[in-house]
Design an enzyme around this catalytic site. Structure first.
Site, mmCIF file in Angstrom:
data_model
loop_
_atom_site.group_PDB
_atom_site.id
_atom_site.type_symbol
_atom_site.label_atom_id
_atom_site.label_comp_id
_atom_site.label_asym_id
_atom_site.label_seq_id
_atom_site.Cartn_x
_atom_site.Cartn_y
_atom_site.Cartn_z
ATOM 1 N N HIS A 394 -2.910 -9.361 -8.117
ATOM 2 C CA HIS A 394 -2.040 -8.405 -7.417
ATOM 3 C C HIS A 394 -2.859 -7.245 -6.853
ATOM 4 O O HIS A 394 -2.763 -6.919 -5.666
ATOM 5 C CB HIS A 394 -0.958 -7.879 -8.374
ATOM 6 C CG HIS A 394 -0.147 -6.756 -7.818
ATOM 7 N ND1 HIS A 394 1.136 -6.916 -7.327
ATOM 8 C CD2 HIS A 394 -0.443 -5.444 -7.622
ATOM 9 C CE1 HIS A 394 1.576 -5.756 -6.871
ATOM 10 N NE2 HIS A 394 0.639 -4.840 -7.038
ATOM 11 N N GLU A 395 -3.683 -6.647 -7.700
ATOM 12 C CA GLU A 395 -4.455 -5.481 -7.246
ATOM 13 C C GLU A 395 -5.425 -5.869 -6.135
ATOM 14 O O GLU A 395 -5.525 -5.192 -5.112
ATOM 15 C CB GLU A 395 -5.217 -4.862 -8.421
ATOM 16 C CG GLU A 395 -4.340 -4.303 -9.534
ATOM 17 C CD GLU A 395 -3.309 -3.307 -9.044
ATOM 18 O OE1 GLU A 395 -3.540 -2.656 -8.006
ATOM 19 O OE2 GLU A 395 -2.258 -3.176 -9.689
ATOM 20 N N HIS A 398 -4.068 -6.121 -2.614
ATOM 21 C CA HIS A 398 -3.921 -4.867 -1.855
ATOM 22 C C HIS A 398 -5.097 -4.688 -0.895
ATOM 23 O O HIS A 398 -4.940 -4.203 0.223
ATOM 24 C CB HIS A 398 -3.862 -3.663 -2.794
ATOM 25 C CG HIS A 398 -2.523 -3.457 -3.419
ATOM 26 N ND1 HIS A 398 -1.373 -3.295 -2.682
ATOM 27 C CD2 HIS A 398 -2.145 -3.390 -4.716
ATOM 28 C CE1 HIS A 398 -0.346 -3.126 -3.505
ATOM 29 N NE2 HIS A 398 -0.783 -3.183 -4.743
#
Ligand SMILES: *[C@@H]1O[C@H](CO)[C@@H](O)[C@H](O)[C@H]1NC(C)=O
Ligand SMILES: [Ca+2]
Ligand SMILES: [Zn+2]
Length: 588
Positions: A394-395, A398
């Site tokens: 997820h990170e 970004h």
């Protein structure tokens, strides 16, 4: 007065029902596509970015230089933007561009007196037949433009930014740029990067070069927000030790532990470095020839040596894996990815992802900072976050979405709705990486890190509208990026399910992007659409980018599948202003 308001509201509602495509948005969410409010340091900053327009052209349209044999990308883009917007070419400045495998992308900025605008930009995509297939623009016609000679000295602007935002200016050279303001005027600004390691701040401050006021910021950091506190005892043991040579040498030609010049035997390489505290505190191989076998002991504190090594190893593995998968689908050096050595393949290097595991700083569980191409992306997961793959994916995502939208500036997912979609893409990429068969079960994000089968989101992502009732219109009532992201991630979960139902599943999709299976199609459209969509897109624009991506890569073979999936969650033809449409094109 009261009755007038009532009357006015009912008239407005009637108008909305009569013409769902053109009516004004709900007042409560009218600013989602242009504004975002953040609290940083000593200030609350409401940022503004002009609304982007977005047009897609299916098989493409001609541009002024179409007839030339080998038109230059820069000239073609400037000519097209000039003619489409009816503006003088001298006000258009080329910023960046790259050749993807099915489209070529150009990113330009509005300029005045040779000075670029930070938030008035445009992007043009050309297909392989040299036709324009997509055009996004946030160009403005300022009612008033500030003098292009600063009257506030840079040193004063830096002090002001440092004081207000509670951080220090870093070594990135400040720039002078115009900034389009919401009152229709354009200010001249000193643009200054400010960082604070402890609080995790990494922003660009726009200080008025005539008044010295802080006018806006670009926040490079995407922060996590969890509904409940993490429970450290429940950490999954991940399987890095069982994997042999996991590097994909098409994506990482010198593997994960070399930049082509310097080799390491630690969790440091060309794409990423995983460390604790300082970058010298990496994990060394457990035995010769790059074995990293560390057993995570759930009964011991996360900070014990073997658990720390397991955390650094796992985060290093996941970030490299995401690098390699995303590379295969278009997040390359030229498309502004994160690598130290770019092997002369374009883009700016020296920007591998730095992963600070078990970060003691800050109060969040994980965050990711995406400054412009050429500056490292920085991830900071705390404790068990480094051991939960979906959190790390997820990170890391970004970084992909912030770099690929808008040409590598890190400035194009800044509005509330675009930032919300940023969270959604990050969950959706994690959802994609965890699939092992054609089954599309409900997907729960972050269930280990908080020891809750419901995970860190309000609902599992699901093809069942009973399990997950979120729709496009839900955005009207939401005011926080992760909540808005759930709507987008759930929509993409349904798009994924539709594509896999139609085309099946490839078990080798991570390393082989050439198949025709649904999960491969999905990830191609996912990454292709990022480069097509405008700066600070809203959901209908992002949907249009997917449909255009399909036209570019698959000649529109999935057009109706996509429309049906988007429409099933309210993003049908004419969806706008957070009002659902379930309409699909007549020929579908
Ligand atoms: C465009 O702007 C330039 C520079 O200001 C000027 O010299 C030129 O005449 C303009 N062209 C048109 C067509 O207005
Ligand atoms: Ca780069
Ligand atoms: Zn996030």
């Amino acid at each position: 007065m009261v009755s007038f308001n009532k009357f006015f509201k009912s008239v407005l509602l009637a108008v909305m029902v009569a013409s769902s495509a053109t009516a004004a948005p709900y007042p409560g969410s009218a600013k989602h596509a242009t504004h975002r409010t953040r609290e940083l340091g000593k200030v609350t900053v409401e940022t503004f970015n002009p609304k982007s327009t977005f047009e897609t052209f299916g098989g493409g349209i001609d541009h002024p230089l179409s007839k030339r044999a080998n038109p230059d990308l820069e000239e073609s883009a400037v000519e097209f933007v000039g003619s489409r917007l009816g503006v003088n070419k001298s006000t258009i400045k080329f910023k960046s561009g790259f050749n993807g495998d099915v489209a070529t992308h150009a990113f330009v900025k509005q300029s005045h007196d040779g000075i670029p605008f930070a938030n008035a930009v445009a992007n043009v995509a050309f297909n392989k037949n040299n036709k324009v297939v997509a055009f996004g623009s946030s160009f403005v016609k300022p009612t008033k433009i500030a003098s292009s000679t600063p009257t506030v000295p840079l040193a004063d602007a830096i002090s002001k930014a440092e004081e207000l935002l509670d951080g220090k200016h870093n070594d990135i050279t400040p720039t002078i740029e115009f900034l389009a303001l919401q009152d229709g005027s354009a200010a001249l600004t000193h643009v200054i990067q400010i960082q604070n390691e402890e609080t995790g701040t990494h922003v660009e401050a726009f200080i008025d070069a005539h008044s010295g006021e802080l006018l806006s910021i670009t926040d490079f950091v995407a922060r996590a927000s969890y509904r409940v506190l993490p429970i450290t005892e429940e950490i999954p043991t991940q399987g890095f030790s069982t994997l042999t040579d996991p590097a994909d040498t098409t994506s990482s030609p010198d593997g994960w532990h070399s930049d082509g010049t310097t080799s390491t035997t630690t969790t440091a390489g060309n794409n990423a470095i995983a460390f604790k505290g300082t970058q010298t505190s990496v994990t060394s191989q457990s035995s010769a020839n790059l074995n990293f076998v560390f057993t995570q002991d759930a009964s011991a504190a996360p900070t014990t040596q073997s658990n720390l090594d397991a955390a650094r190893t796992n985060a290093f593995f996941v970030v490299n894996t995401v690098h390699d998968i995303a590379y295969r689908y278009g997040f390359t050096e030229a498309a502004f990815n994160f690598q130290n050595n770019n092997f002369n393949k374009g883009g700016k290097g020296n920007d591998r992802v730095t992963i600070s595991v078990q970060s003691s700083a800050g109060t969040n569980n994980a965050d990711f900072s995406t400054p412009p191409d050429g500056q490292s992306g920085a991830m900071r997961p705390q404790r068990d976050g480094a051991l939960e793959n979906d959190i790390v994916v997820h990170e890391n995502t970004h970084g992909i979405t912030n770099r690929m939208t808008g040409g590598g500036t890190g400035r194009c997912l800044q509005t509330l709705e675009a930032g919300g979609m940023g969270e959604g893409w990050s969950d959706a990429f994690a959802d994609w990486t965890e699939k092992t068969s054609a089954a599309v079960p409900d997907y729960v994000m972050g269930q280990y890190v908080i020891n809750d089968p419901a995970g860190i989101r309000s609902h599992p992502y699901s093809t069942s509208a009973t399990v997950n009732p979120l729709r496009y219109s839900s955005v009207a009532t939401l005011n926080e990026v992760h909540n808005i992201g759930e709507v987008w991630a759930n929509t993409l979960h349904n798009v994924y399910a539709a594509l896999v139902a139609a085309h099946g599943f490839s078990t080798t999709a991570r390393t082989n992007p050439t198949g025709t299976e649904g999960n491969i199609v999905h990830l191609h459209l996912f990454l292709d659409a990022l480069a097509l969509q405008p700066c600070n897109p809203d959901m209908p624009a992002a949907r249009d980018a997917w449909i255009q991506a399909d036209a570019n890569r698959f000649a529109g073979a999935n057009r109706c599948i996509l429309w049906k999936a988007f429409a099933s969650r309210g993003l049908g033809v004419g969806a706008a202003g957070h009002r659902d449409s379930t309409t699909i094109p007549a020929d579908c």
